[in-house]
Design a protein around this motif. Structure first.
Motif, short mmCIF file in Angstrom:
data_model
loop_
_atom_site.label_atom_id
_atom_site.label_comp_id
_atom_site.label_asym_id
_atom_site.label_seq_id
_atom_site.Cartn_x
_atom_site.Cartn_y
_atom_site.Cartn_z
N ASN A 5 0.81 -1.22 0.00
CA ASN A 5 0.00 0.00 0.00
C ASN A 5 0.85 1.27 0.00
O ASN A 5 0.42 2.30 -0.51
CB ASN A 5 -0.97 0.02 1.18
N THR A 6 2.03 1.20 0.58
CA THR A 6 2.91 2.37 0.67
C THR A 6 3.68 2.60 -0.63
O THR A 6 3.88 3.74 -1.03
CB THR A 6 3.90 2.22 1.84
N LEU A 7 4.09 1.52 -1.26
CA LEU A 7 4.92 1.61 -2.48
C LEU A 7 4.21 0.93 -3.64
O LEU A 7 4.41 -0.27 -3.88
CB LEU A 7 6.28 0.96 -2.23
N PRO A 8 3.40 1.67 -4.41
CA PRO A 8 2.65 1.05 -5.50
C PRO A 8 3.53 0.45 -6.59
O PRO A 8 3.10 -0.46 -7.30
CB PRO A 8 1.80 2.19 -6.05
N GLY A 12 20.33 -1.54 4.34
CA GLY A 12 20.06 -1.04 5.68
C GLY A 12 21.22 -0.32 6.34
O GLY A 12 21.01 0.60 7.13
N VAL A 13 22.44 -0.70 6.01
CA VAL A 13 23.60 -0.06 6.61
C VAL A 13 23.62 1.44 6.29
O VAL A 13 24.10 2.24 7.09
CB VAL A 13 24.92 -0.76 6.17
N LEU A 14 23.05 1.82 5.16
CA LEU A 14 22.99 3.23 4.78
C LEU A 14 21.82 3.96 5.44
O LEU A 14 21.76 5.18 5.39
CB LEU A 14 22.87 3.36 3.25
N LEU A 15 20.91 3.21 6.03
CA LEU A 15 19.70 3.79 6.63
C LEU A 15 19.74 3.84 8.16
O LEU A 15 18.96 4.56 8.77
CB LEU A 15 18.47 2.98 6.21
N GLU A 16 20.63 3.07 8.78
CA GLU A 16 20.57 2.89 10.23
C GLU A 16 20.84 4.16 11.03
O GLU A 16 20.34 4.31 12.15
CB GLU A 16 21.49 1.75 10.68
N LYS A 17 21.57 5.11 10.47
CA LYS A 17 21.82 6.36 11.20
C LYS A 17 20.52 7.16 11.36
O LYS A 17 20.24 7.68 12.43
CB LYS A 17 22.86 7.19 10.45
N ASP A 18 19.72 7.23 10.29
CA ASP A 18 18.47 7.99 10.34
C ASP A 18 17.31 7.19 10.92
O ASP A 18 16.30 7.77 11.33
CB ASP A 18 18.09 8.47 8.93
N PHE A 19 17.44 5.87 10.92
CA PHE A 19 16.38 5.00 11.43
C PHE A 19 16.99 4.02 12.44
O PHE A 19 17.32 2.88 12.10
CB PHE A 19 15.71 4.24 10.27
N GLN A 69 6.43 3.38 7.32
CA GLN A 69 6.11 3.91 5.99
C GLN A 69 7.17 4.91 5.53
O GLN A 69 7.57 4.90 4.37
CB GLN A 69 4.73 4.58 5.99
N GLU A 70 7.62 5.75 6.43
CA GLU A 70 8.70 6.70 6.10
C GLU A 70 9.97 5.96 5.71
O GLU A 70 10.62 6.29 4.72
CB GLU A 70 8.96 7.62 7.30
N LEU A 71 10.32 4.94 6.49
CA LEU A 71 11.49 4.11 6.18
C LEU A 71 11.36 3.46 4.81
O LEU A 71 12.31 3.45 4.02
CB LEU A 71 11.68 3.06 7.27
#
Length: 125
Positions: free
Chosen positions: A28-31, A70-77, A106-108
């Motif tokens: 639903n978040t990513l069509p 995920g390694v690139l996302l873990e700082k912000d999430f 959903q933001e992630l």
């Protein structure tokens, strides 16, 4: 029935309910996300590049919602954890549906999808 549907329906509770809920949020978040069954687990791709997958690791009591980059996302999430000492993948471990913060998830998803769209390849390490 598609193999990915069989995968979900063959899971024991509470894993089945958790996975079906997460699946619904993703779709639903990513069509433009493409759901496929690979390596005996469900993957969610942006184009041909895998963005995340759902899995139940042996000996664990949670659903692993694993982000390929995920390694690139873990700082912000900070909800993303480095389970099993993986080099690139980071994940959210869900023991119940209530463990998932719907809004932040959903933001992630949106940030991860954009990151995959802009990257040359999903697996870079």
């Amino acid at each position: 029935m598609k193999p990915v549907d069989n995968y979900f329906l063959n899971q024991k509770e509470p894993y089945q309910s958790i996975m079906l809920y997460v699946r619904e949020v993703i779709l639903n978040t990513l069509p433009d996300v493409v759901e496929r069954y690979s390596y005996n687990i469900p993957f969610y791709n942006i184009g041909k590049k895998p963005m995340l997958y759902l899995n139940i690791l042996k000996g664990r009591d949670y659903v692993d919602v694993a982000f390929v980059q995920g390694v690139l996302l873990e700082k912000d999430f900070p909800i993303l954890k480095n389970d099993n000492k993986r080099k690139q993948v980071r994940s959210i471990q869900l023991k119940s549906i209530e463990d998932l913060d719907h809004e932040h998830f959903q933001e992630l998803l949106c940030v991860a999808a954009e990151q995959i769209r802009q990257s040359k390849k999903a697996w870079f390490i």
